[in-house]
Design an enzyme around this catalytic site. Structure first.
Site, short mmCIF file in Angstrom:
data_model
loop_
_atom_site.label_atom_id
_atom_site.label_comp_id
_atom_site.label_asym_id
_atom_site.label_seq_id
_atom_site.Cartn_x
_atom_site.Cartn_y
_atom_site.Cartn_z
N ASP A 102 0.86 -1.18 0.00
CA ASP A 102 0.00 0.00 0.00
C ASP A 102 0.91 1.23 0.00
O ASP A 102 1.30 1.73 -1.05
CB ASP A 102 -0.92 -0.07 1.22
CG ASP A 102 -1.97 1.03 1.23
OD1 ASP A 102 -1.98 1.83 0.29
OD2 ASP A 102 -2.77 1.09 2.18
N ARG A 164 -9.99 -13.79 6.01
CA ARG A 164 -8.79 -14.37 5.42
C ARG A 164 -9.09 -15.64 4.62
O ARG A 164 -8.40 -15.97 3.67
CB ARG A 164 -7.75 -14.71 6.49
CG ARG A 164 -7.13 -13.50 7.18
CD ARG A 164 -5.90 -13.95 7.99
NE ARG A 164 -5.47 -12.97 8.97
CZ ARG A 164 -4.66 -11.93 8.71
NH1 ARG A 164 -4.22 -11.74 7.49
NH2 ARG A 164 -4.30 -11.11 9.67
P1 IMP Z 1 2.12 -0.71 3.61
O1 IMP Z 1 3.18 -0.84 4.66
O2 IMP Z 1 1.37 0.57 3.69
O3 IMP Z 1 2.61 -1.00 2.22
O4 IMP Z 1 1.01 -1.73 3.99
C1 IMP Z 1 1.10 -3.04 3.75
C2 IMP Z 1 0.26 -3.84 4.71
O5 IMP Z 1 -0.98 -3.20 5.07
C3 IMP Z 1 -0.11 -5.11 4.04
O6 IMP Z 1 0.87 -6.10 4.26
C4 IMP Z 1 -1.44 -5.45 4.67
O7 IMP Z 1 -1.24 -6.17 5.85
C5 IMP Z 1 -2.04 -4.11 5.01
N1 IMP Z 1 -3.03 -3.65 3.99
C6 IMP Z 1 -2.94 -2.57 3.19
N2 IMP Z 1 -4.01 -2.44 2.40
C7 IMP Z 1 -4.82 -3.49 2.68
C8 IMP Z 1 -6.11 -3.92 2.19
O8 IMP Z 1 -6.73 -3.32 1.29
N3 IMP Z 1 -6.63 -5.03 2.75
C9 IMP Z 1 -5.98 -5.74 3.72
N4 IMP Z 1 -4.78 -5.38 4.21
C10 IMP Z 1 -4.20 -4.25 3.71
#
Ligand code: IMP
Ligand code: MG
Length: 179
Positions: A102, A164
């Site tokens: 994300d 999940r």
């Molecule tokens: P980042 O560190 O912002 O890249 O976030 C990554 C983590 O956020 C992922 O490994 C997920 O655990 C969680 N995440 C981000 N977006 C989603 C989503 O749309 N659904 C479920 N988990 C998400």
């Protein structure tokens, strides 16, 4: 469960095809090598299980749990490894398997921590690239799908630890998380 889903983004069939194709690609790229596949728990567990079965290499597996904290994804050490891998990755070809990118914060933090252990190579395979408003420099080497900025669940992905086990990937209804 299914009643909380607004619409299906990627069906069981879409997932099977994309993960099989990714497994084939990685098998070609790592021909003659014995990479270590690292599953980033918990969200990647189903993707990981399918991916390693689609890879035709003599591979090894390990698991870690990472937690990101703080607000800036620029700062080093914004990610903590809660449960570490048991393997020594020095001089190994390592492929980190993540469910979704994300902001890129988790991947960025993990990259710093793992590179310090001097692997021969370190690459990232992700199921979904959300690619929403994150800065440059953090991009997966392999991915199955792109997605918009919506909250998605299923196939390992959760909302508050639920959903999940859904076999497909779907968009969660807004009323579930916006009260
Ligand atoms: P980042 O560190 O912002 O890249 O976030 C990554 C983590 O956020 C992922 O490994 C997920 O655990 C969680 N995440 C981000 N977006 C989603 C989503 O749309 N659904 C479920 N988990 C998400
Ligand atoms: Mg995750």
């Amino acid at each position: 469960m299914h009643k909380d889903i607004d619409r299906i983004l990627f069906s069981v069939d879409d997932i099977f095809k994309a993960v099989s194709a990714l497994g084939k690609k990685i098998s070609e790229d790592y021909k003659g090598k014995k990479p270590l596949f690292v599953c980033v728990l918990k969200g990647s567990v189903i993707f990981f299980s399918d991916l390693i079965r689609a890879v035709t290499l003599s591979l090894e597996i390990d698991f870690l749990i990472a937690e990101s904290y703080g607000s800036s994804h620029e700062s080093s050490g914004s990610v903590e490894i809660i449960k570490d891998i048991g393997s020594d990755i020095r001089d190994r070809d390592v492929i980190i398997v993540e469910d979704i990118i994300d902001s890129g914060k988790t991947l960025f933090g993990l990259d710093e921590l793992l590179k310090a252990r001097k692997p021969k190579s370190l690459k990232y395979a992700v199921l979904i690239d959300k690619n929403t408003g994150r800065g440059g420099g953090v991009a997966p080497d392999y991915k199955c799908f792109d997605a918009e900025n919506e909250f998605i669940v299923g196939y390992g992905l959760d909302y508050a630890e639920k959903y999940r086990g859904l076999p497909y990937i779907g968009v969660l209804k807004k009323e579930i998380y916006i009260k």
